[in-house]
Design a protein around this motif. Sequence first.
Motif, PDB file in Angstrom:
ATOM      1  N   GLY A 206       0.836  -1.184   0.000  1.00  0.00           N
ATOM      2  CA  GLY A 206       0.000   0.000   0.000  1.00  0.00           C
ATOM      3  C   GLY A 206       0.876   1.241   0.000  1.00  0.00           C
ATOM      4  N   PRO A 207       0.264   2.415  -0.073  1.00  0.00           N
ATOM      5  CA  PRO A 207       1.044   3.655  -0.144  1.00  0.00           C
ATOM      6  C   PRO A 207       1.877   3.915   1.104  1.00  0.00           C
ATOM      7  N   ALA A 208       1.391   3.510   2.286  1.00  0.00           N
ATOM      8  CA  ALA A 208       2.166   3.740   3.509  1.00  0.00           C
ATOM      9  C   ALA A 208       3.471   2.958   3.465  1.00  0.00           C
TER      10      ALA A 208
ATOM     11  N   THR B 253       8.501  16.450   1.111  1.00  0.00           N
ATOM     12  CA  THR B 253       7.119  16.049   1.349  1.00  0.00           C
ATOM     13  C   THR B 253       6.607  15.296   0.133  1.00  0.00           C
ATOM     14  N   VAL B 254       5.730  14.328   0.376  1.00  0.00           N
ATOM     15  CA  VAL B 254       5.189  13.521  -0.730  1.00  0.00           C
ATOM     16  C   VAL B 254       3.883  12.884  -0.280  1.00  0.00           C
ATOM     17  N   VAL B 255       2.958  12.725  -1.193  1.00  0.00           N
ATOM     18  CA  VAL B 255       1.725  11.992  -0.926  1.00  0.00           C
ATOM     19  C   VAL B 255       1.565  10.938  -2.008  1.00  0.00           C
ATOM     20  N   SER B 256       1.187   9.742  -1.597  1.00  0.00           N
ATOM     21  CA  SER B 256       1.011   8.621  -2.521  1.00  0.00           C
ATOM     22  C   SER B 256      -0.406   8.091  -2.395  1.00  0.00           C
ATOM     23  N   THR B 257      -1.027   7.818  -3.530  1.00  0.00           N
ATOM     24  CA  THR B 257      -2.390   7.283  -3.550  1.00  0.00           C
ATOM     25  C   THR B 257      -2.426   6.035  -4.431  1.00  0.00           C
TER      26      THR B 257
END
Length: 409
Positions: A260-262, A282-286
């Motif tokens: 998963g993204p985490a 910083t980054v966000v993953s979906t």
Amino acid sequence: MRKPQIDYTAVFRALPGMVALLTPDLVYADANDDFVRLAGRTREQLVGRYIFDVFPENPNDPAAAGRHETETSMLRTVATGERDTMALLRYDIEDPDRPGHWQEHFWSPVNAPVLGPDGQVELIVHRVEEVTELIRAFGGPGDDSRARVLEAELYTRARELQEVNERLRRAHAHEREVALALQAAMLPAPGPTGEHAAAVRYRPAIGALNVCGDWYDLADLPGGNLAVAVGDVVGHGLAAACVMGQLRSALSAACRVADGPAQALEALGLYARSVEGAESTTVVSTFIDWAERTVTYSSAGHPPPALLHPDGTVRFLDEATDPPLAARPEHLARPQARTSFTEGATLVLYTDGLVERRTEDIYTGLDRLADSLVRHRKDDPEQLADALLADLLPATGNTDDTALIVIRL
């Protein structure tokens, strides 16, 4: 001896010579008494207004270039955080008592930055030497020959400075070509996403090269699903772009093997510890599951993705946020959350340049983003991406990099 109590507002107002304070968006924040007097405008006519609304360029002079030169100098100060001294400038201003009549003025401006605690420019000190009377004084009554000689000499010096700038521009041309090639290699157009249309946009900060530390990525997952991410490396230019390229590639690979993204961000955080300049990225993953119609997401200190539902409601995905990469001294598991969507929803990921302004709370920018999404919710992703940039970025250019990805679910 008792330390004197200094009223800095009074000191500023009493400073000799014309001095004004402007925001990075070139809006007057204050002006001293000499500026108000010599500019022929009241403080109320200045404060809170865009500089070129107060002092538009003379429409009767087709050769006028004062606005362009002034704006370029100020934005250069904002972008570099360094003082910028301008050459002699002719900038006519409209007579406040006779609308439509323009008065010839010669100015010698200097723009200096005022840095905030974060090292970013919070204000521009705009100091102007009014030299109009000096030029006129060189000519006698009815005879301005000496004044014109002085004017010609000063303009010659200005042209020489412009020629130096042009040589510097040509010297940097090759560097920009390298930057463009690097951008194309690191931030390619999105690949096929099946029936789900996607659009990406990238805008470097003003005064920067055409590359930056912001990135976006789309990666195919097993089962035909899709991983979508955006990230932001601290800094600008080629150095930040090189770090960005390493992190983008590492995350793209991690997403394909992670549960998963985490877990993907955990692996990226460990890798970031070995990459100089990657700290505090910083980054966000979906992860998008088309069959289940869910978006699973995890954020490392990044602004939350926006999920625009077909009915016009907007939800910010902010329930799984953790510190930026390599910000903790020890490794800890990262959180993730999941939300459902209906067909026709739109997922928007972006970097902070789209929503953050130094003079505003972050929630003001998020509200502005939500409002724009609702107004343009019927647009396709390409149209929506353009509309978001037009609505949210300053017309004069932003002082931070911006990456944006829009995908129809």
